[in-house]
Structure formats: structure tokens, C-alpha cells
Design a protein around this motif. Structure first.
Motif, PDB file in Angstrom:
ATOM      1  N   ASP A  82       2.089   2.701  -3.246  1.00 22.28           N
ATOM      2  CA  ASP A  82       1.087   3.401  -4.052  1.00 22.28           C
ATOM      3  C   ASP A  82       1.076   2.918  -5.505  1.00 22.28           C
ATOM      4  O   ASP A  82       1.182   3.712  -6.457  1.00 22.28           O
ATOM      5  N   ILE A 104      -6.984  -0.986  -4.509  1.00 20.79           N
ATOM      6  CA  ILE A 104      -5.807  -1.228  -5.339  1.00 20.79           C
ATOM      7  C   ILE A 104      -6.115  -2.418  -6.248  1.00 20.79           C
ATOM      8  O   ILE A 104      -6.374  -3.520  -5.761  1.00 20.79           O
ATOM      9  N   ASP A 127      -0.325   1.395  -9.131  1.00 28.97           N
ATOM     10  CA  ASP A 127      -1.542   1.419  -9.942  1.00 28.97           C
ATOM     11  C   ASP A 127      -2.117   0.019 -10.093  1.00 28.97           C
ATOM     12  O   ASP A 127      -3.303  -0.139 -10.383  1.00 28.97           O
ATOM     13  N   HIS A 172       0.825  -1.204   0.000  1.00 27.61           N
ATOM     14  CA  HIS A 172       0.000   0.000   0.000  1.00 27.61           C
ATOM     15  C   HIS A 172       0.861   1.256   0.000  1.00 27.61           C
ATOM     16  O   HIS A 172       0.568   2.232  -0.707  1.00 27.61           O
ATOM     17  N   LEU A 173       1.942   1.256   0.761  1.00 29.33           N
ATOM     18  CA  LEU A 173       2.817   2.424   0.841  1.00 29.33           C
ATOM     19  C   LEU A 173       3.543   2.697  -0.475  1.00 29.33           C
ATOM     20  O   LEU A 173       3.989   3.822  -0.725  1.00 29.33           O
TER      21      LEU A 173
END
Length: 248
Positions: free
Chosen positions: A54, A77, A56, A51-52
Motif C-alpha cells: 500500500d 499507484i 503512496d 500492491h499489498l
């Protein structure tokens, strides 16, 4: 975040398209692309670290499609899950799919063409194929409906697992292996640790159970994942068959 899909992605992706691959992809014992993987930040498949980053998109394998994938999807995500390749044909399909997922269909098609050309050069029908036993930690064997089983068949060997009714994977007692009298025994790479699961591979009978030769180790990184590197396993096993039949 998966050893096998990471390698497919590294083959197909454009420059700077990947922002992280799994730590396992940088392990030379299991990954055929360990050197290339070290060029990327490594992750350990945890939802928090993914998650960190980020991303696509997250690409992973079916065996990792559990709580981590569920959490990533709850965080909006996108995640694409690939099934493991259980045949050489499935490798072609996964390469093509990775090309679609990463927006690189042309590059994927080129890799598939090269794969097909090399495979065509390695395939050689054998009238009376020698018999091979596949034997791994905990006495585990693999049958025809697995990638390694297909590799062995393509390389011109008959798999004794079929005689035992094994189509995918199962434990084979050492006694049954000996009684089957395979022409050759094929095992995988040995780890440096002291895993009890590998004790059976050190049994002295494996040096004498094969009718033609001692047990042969196959590089795990060549066949554990469905990538074009599987053809290196076909080549090595095919060369072993040629050597054994030449001395028959």
C-alpha cells in the motif's frame, strides 16, 4: 523496486519514508548500500507484493518499466521511472530529481555538493593517458557514452572501445582485445556461480594481454549504479593509473 533507484532513495529519504527496497539492494556484490538495505523489508519487484505494501509512491528504473509498472498504474499507484545514469553528470541529475520526488531537495543538494567537491579532487587531466580495455562476461565492453566509460575517462585512461567504434556497449572478440594491446585490462567482480558467460574472463591470455600489468578487477557495486559510490571507482582506477605510470 530497482537496485539503482533504491540506493538513491536510501541516500535522500527521511527516516521511515521508505517502506521497502528491492532484494537486489541488499546484495553486497551489486549494491554499495547492502547493509543499509537490510534494514528495510525487501521486495522482488512483483506487482502483487508491491500492491499489498500500500505505498503512496513507487520508484523504479527504466529497465523495470514494463508490465509490473503498467499494472501498478492501473491500480492507481503512482510510479516514478528514472533513466539509468550514463555519466557522472547524470548521477548529479538523478540525485537532484530523487530529492524532488521524495520531498527532500535540500538533502539532495547537500549530497550533490559533496559529490562535486570529491569529484573536483579526483579529476586530473592527463596529457598522454594510458589505454584501458573494459572487459566483462560474454566478452562485453563499454564505451565512452556509459557511466563506466565516463569513470575511466575521468580517472585518466583512454578507452580502447573508442578505437573499435563502440560508444555504448558491444561484444569485443578476445582476439581483437589482444591485438589492441591495451596498457591495462579492467574487469568486474566475479560471481560465485559457474556461469558460462564468465568463462572468457578466465582465459589465460587476459593475464598477459595488457602491456603494463595483469587484468584488474573493479568492484561491481562501485560502478553498476549511478550513485556517489561511482567516485570510489574513479579513485581506484586513478590510483591504478598513478601506479602504472610511475613504473613506466
Amino acid at each position: 523496486m530497482n537496485l539503482c533507484t533504491d540506493q538513491l532513495a536510501m541516500l535522500v529519504a527521511d527516516d521511515e519514508q521508505l517502506i521497502s527496497v528491492s532484494a537486489l539492494a541488499a546484495d553486497p556484490l551489486n549494491s554499495a548500500m547492502a547493509d543499509q538495505a537490510e534494514q528495510y523489508p525487501l521486495n522482488h519487484g512483483r506487482a502483487e507484493e508491491i500492491h499489498l505494501l500500500d505505498p503512496d509512491l513507487v520508484v523504479t528504473g527504466r529497465f523495470h518499466a514494463g508490465p509490473t509498472v503498467d499494472m501498478l498504474r492501473r491500480l492507481d499507484i503512482p510510479v516514478v521511472v528514472f533513466d539509468p545514469a550514463n555519466s557522472l553528470e547524470a548521477i548529479r541529475e538523478n540525485i537532484a530529481r530523487m530529492g524532488e520526488v521524495l520531498g527532500q531537495p535540500g538533502r539532495a543538494a547537500e549530497i550533490v555538493r559533496a559529490f562535486d567537491q570529491r569529484l573536483a579532487m579526483l579529476e586530473a587531466p592527463v596529457m598522454r593517458p594510458p589505454r584501458a580495455a573494459l572487459y566483462f562476461p560474454n566478452g562485453y565492453t563499454r564505451g565512452e557514452q556509459t557511466l563506466l566509460g565516463d569513470i575511466v575517462r575521468t580517472a585518466g585512461f583512454a578507452n580502447i572501445a573508442s578505437d573499435a567504434g563502440v560508444r555504448t556497449g558491444a561484444h569485443m572478440p578476445l582476439e581483437r582485445l589482444v591485438l589492441a594491446e591495451p596498457d591495462v585490462i579492467i574487469t568486474g567482480s566475479r560471481h560465485d556461480g559457474k556461469s558460462r558467460s564468465e568463462n572468457i574472463l578466465q582465459h589465460p591470455v587476459l593475464e598477459t594481454a595488457a602491456r603494463w600489468d595483469r587484468a584488474h578487477q573493479l568492484k561491481t557495486s562501485d560502478w553498476v549504479c549511478g550513485t556517489p559510490q561511482a567516485l570510489a571507482a574513479v579513485e581506484r582506477i586513478g590510483a591504478l593509473r598513478g601506479t602504472l605510470m610511475g613504473g613506466r
